[in-house]
Design a protein around this motif. Structure first.
Motif, PDB file in Angstrom:
ATOM      1  N   SER A 128       0.830  -1.205   0.000  1.00 48.93           N
ATOM      2  CA  SER A 128       0.000   0.000   0.000  1.00 48.93           C
ATOM      3  C   SER A 128       0.866   1.258   0.000  1.00 48.93           C
ATOM      4  N   TYR A 129       2.047   1.147   0.567  1.00 47.21           N
ATOM      5  CA  TYR A 129       2.986   2.274   0.607  1.00 47.21           C
ATOM      6  C   TYR A 129       3.323   2.738  -0.807  1.00 47.21           C
ATOM      7  N   ARG A 130       3.337   1.824  -1.731  1.00 45.47           N
ATOM      8  CA  ARG A 130       3.731   2.126  -3.098  1.00 45.47           C
ATOM      9  C   ARG A 130       2.533   2.434  -3.995  1.00 45.47           C
ATOM     10  N   ARG A 131       1.365   2.538  -3.407  1.00 48.37           N
ATOM     11  CA  ARG A 131       0.157   2.795  -4.186  1.00 48.37           C
ATOM     12  C   ARG A 131      -0.558   4.016  -3.623  1.00 48.37           C
ATOM     13  N   GLU A 132      -1.473   4.511  -4.363  1.00 50.84           N
ATOM     14  CA  GLU A 132      -2.314   5.610  -3.890  1.00 50.84           C
ATOM     15  C   GLU A 132      -3.479   5.005  -3.122  1.00 50.84           C
ATOM     16  N   ILE A 133      -3.265   4.702  -1.863  1.00 45.99           N
ATOM     17  CA  ILE A 133      -4.301   4.029  -1.074  1.00 45.99           C
ATOM     18  C   ILE A 133      -5.310   5.018  -0.498  1.00 45.99           C
ATOM     19  N   HIS A 134      -4.831   6.174  -0.007  1.00 42.59           N
ATOM     20  CA  HIS A 134      -5.724   7.202   0.537  1.00 42.59           C
ATOM     21  C   HIS A 134      -4.918   8.480   0.739  1.00 42.59           C
ATOM     22  N   PRO A 135      -5.505   9.637   0.424  1.00 49.60           N
ATOM     23  CA  PRO A 135      -4.739  10.887   0.539  1.00 49.60           C
ATOM     24  C   PRO A 135      -4.359  11.268   1.966  1.00 49.60           C
ATOM     25  N   LYS A 136      -5.036  10.711   2.977  1.00 45.90           N
ATOM     26  CA  LYS A 136      -4.716  11.058   4.368  1.00 45.90           C
ATOM     27  C   LYS A 136      -3.720  10.085   5.003  1.00 45.90           C
ATOM     28  N   LEU A 137      -3.173   9.178   4.205  1.00 49.66           N
ATOM     29  CA  LEU A 137      -2.168   8.248   4.722  1.00 49.66           C
ATOM     30  C   LEU A 137      -0.930   9.031   5.134  1.00 49.66           C
ATOM     31  N   GLN A 138      -0.534   8.887   6.409  1.00 52.24           N
ATOM     32  CA  GLN A 138       0.597   9.645   6.945  1.00 52.24           C
ATOM     33  C   GLN A 138       1.803   8.785   7.298  1.00 52.24           C
ATOM     34  N   ALA A 139       1.604   7.484   7.476  1.00 58.60           N
ATOM     35  CA  ALA A 139       2.719   6.607   7.837  1.00 58.60           C
ATOM     36  C   ALA A 139       2.329   5.157   7.584  1.00 58.60           C
ATOM     37  N   VAL A 140       3.344   4.348   7.307  1.00 59.22           N
ATOM     38  CA  VAL A 140       3.168   2.909   7.081  1.00 59.22           C
ATOM     39  C   VAL A 140       4.205   2.181   7.923  1.00 59.22           C
ATOM     40  N   PHE A 141       3.809   1.040   8.487  1.00 58.46           N
ATOM     41  CA  PHE A 141       4.756   0.216   9.237  1.00 58.46           C
ATOM     42  C   PHE A 141       4.500  -1.256   8.974  1.00 58.46           C
ATOM     43  N   CYS A 142       5.534  -2.042   9.183  1.00 57.76           N
ATOM     44  CA  CYS A 142       5.377  -3.496   9.113  1.00 57.76           C
ATOM     45  C   CYS A 142       6.253  -4.125  10.190  1.00 57.76           C
ATOM     46  N   ILE A 143       5.731  -5.204  10.756  1.00 60.55           N
ATOM     47  CA  ILE A 143       6.416  -5.926  11.822  1.00 60.55           C
ATOM     48  C   ILE A 143       6.621  -7.365  11.360  1.00 60.55           C
ATOM     49  N   SER A 144       7.864  -7.816  11.369  1.00 58.84           N
ATOM     50  CA  SER A 144       8.196  -9.203  10.992  1.00 58.84           C
ATOM     51  C   SER A 144       7.568  -9.589   9.663  1.00 58.84           C
ATOM     52  N   SER A 145       7.818  -8.784   8.653  1.00 57.69           N
ATOM     53  CA  SER A 145       7.212  -9.009   7.358  1.00 57.69           C
ATOM     54  C   SER A 145       8.238  -9.495   6.341  1.00 57.69           C
ATOM     55  N   TRP A 146       7.822  -9.601   5.097  1.00 55.58           N
ATOM     56  CA  TRP A 146       8.654 -10.158   4.037  1.00 55.58           C
ATOM     57  C   TRP A 146       8.104  -9.725   2.684  1.00 55.58           C
ATOM     58  N   ALA A 147       8.889  -9.940   1.667  1.00 56.70           N
ATOM     59  CA  ALA A 147       8.456  -9.771   0.273  1.00 56.70           C
ATOM     60  C   ALA A 147       9.208 -10.803  -0.552  1.00 56.70           C
ATOM     61  N   SER A 148       8.582 -11.275  -1.616  1.00 59.84           N
ATOM     62  CA  SER A 148       9.269 -12.235  -2.485  1.00 59.84           C
ATOM     63  C   SER A 148      10.411 -11.524  -3.210  1.00 59.84           C
ATOM     64  N   ASP A 149      11.392 -12.298  -3.637  1.00 58.14           N
ATOM     65  CA  ASP A 149      12.558 -11.712  -4.316  1.00 58.14           C
ATOM     66  C   ASP A 149      12.186 -10.895  -5.556  1.00 58.14           C
ATOM     67  N   PRO A 150      11.263 -11.397  -6.405  1.00 60.03           N
ATOM     68  CA  PRO A 150      10.913 -10.604  -7.597  1.00 60.03           C
ATOM     69  C   PRO A 150       9.757  -9.628  -7.361  1.00 60.03           C
ATOM     70  N   SER A 151       9.508  -9.229  -6.133  1.00 58.59           N
ATOM     71  CA  SER A 151       8.362  -8.381  -5.790  1.00 58.59           C
ATOM     72  C   SER A 151       8.381  -7.051  -6.530  1.00 58.59           C
ATOM     73  N   THR A 152       7.181  -6.570  -6.835  1.00 55.63           N
ATOM     74  CA  THR A 152       7.051  -5.242  -7.432  1.00 55.63           C
ATOM     75  C   THR A 152       7.529  -4.168  -6.465  1.00 55.63           C
ATOM     76  N   LEU A 153       7.623  -4.491  -5.183  1.00 56.00           N
ATOM     77  CA  LEU A 153       8.142  -3.525  -4.207  1.00 56.00           C
ATOM     78  C   LEU A 153       9.547  -3.069  -4.569  1.00 56.00           C
ATOM     79  N   PHE A 154      10.290  -3.919  -5.260  1.00 55.43           N
ATOM     80  CA  PHE A 154      11.668  -3.597  -5.606  1.00 55.43           C
ATOM     81  C   PHE A 154      11.798  -2.966  -6.987  1.00 55.43           C
ATOM     82  N   ARG A 155      10.682  -2.853  -7.708  1.00 52.88           N
ATOM     83  CA  ARG A 155      10.730  -2.318  -9.070  1.00 52.88           C
ATOM     84  C   ARG A 155      10.023  -0.985  -9.221  1.00 52.88           C
TER      85      ARG A 155
END
Length: 176
Positions: A128-155
């Motif tokens: 959601s951090y990398r998308r337009e989820i909501h204009p009032k979004l002020q912060a994002v956090f994750c605890i003990s999370s992961w992403a796959s190696d070819p994730s769009t998060l890295f592109r």
């Protein structure tokens, strides 16, 4: 942050919103005189929301049906995090979040939004951090999370969220 806040906390795979809400509301915080997390949020004028992911087959658990925000690749058991991510499932859950946030705002307007989660919920928060989820979004956090190696998060570029705080935690330590 001033005004009315909303914190949306997303559960991990196999969990549900009511479990994580119960845990968070009763969690004592030593640095706040052992007041609970729920009481501290309330004193800061922040409402806690803990939606539940829909039930779907989950490849990481051999196709068992459970509450997950998205699936892993059908090849996850063999390939682990090197497999492609479930972009369709991620997109569905992002759309769910957008609608969920709009429903909150219609019934109980707020001034700012914080979004985060644990494990898979944290993974969705990262997406959601990398998308337009909501204009009032002020912060994002994750605890003990992961992403796959070819994730769009890295592109994908971060251009729309430059300056938006992102907190990533994994594990804890205590000194002394």
């Amino acid at each position: 942050m001033n005004g009315k806040g909303v914190l949306i906390f997303l559960h991990g795979s196999g969990g549900n919103g009511s479990e994580v809400r119960s845990y968070l509301e009763s969690l004592p915080l030593p640095k706040y005189g052992y007041n609970t997390f729920g009481d501290v949020l309330s004193s800061w004028n922040i409402d806690l929301y803990t939606p539940t992911a829909r039930e779907r087959r989950y490849s990481a658990c051999y196709g068992e049906r459970m509450n997950v925000w998205f699936d892993r690749s059908p090849n996850f058991q063999e390939e682990g995090l090197a497999t492609a991510e479930d972009t369709a499932g991620i997109d569905q859950s992002i759309d769910f979040l957008r609608n969920y946030i709009q429903d909150i705002e219609k019934s109980k307007p707020f001034d700012y939004l914080i979004l985060g989660g644990f494990s898979m919920g944290g993974g969705l928060a990262l997406h959601s951090y990398r998308r337009e989820i909501h204009p009032k979004l002020q912060a994002v956090f994750c605890i003990s999370s992961w992403a796959s190696d070819p994730s769009t998060l890295f592109r994908d570029p971060l251009s729309s969220h430059r300056g938006l705080p992102l907190l990533m935690l994994h594990g804890t330590s205590r000194v002394g």
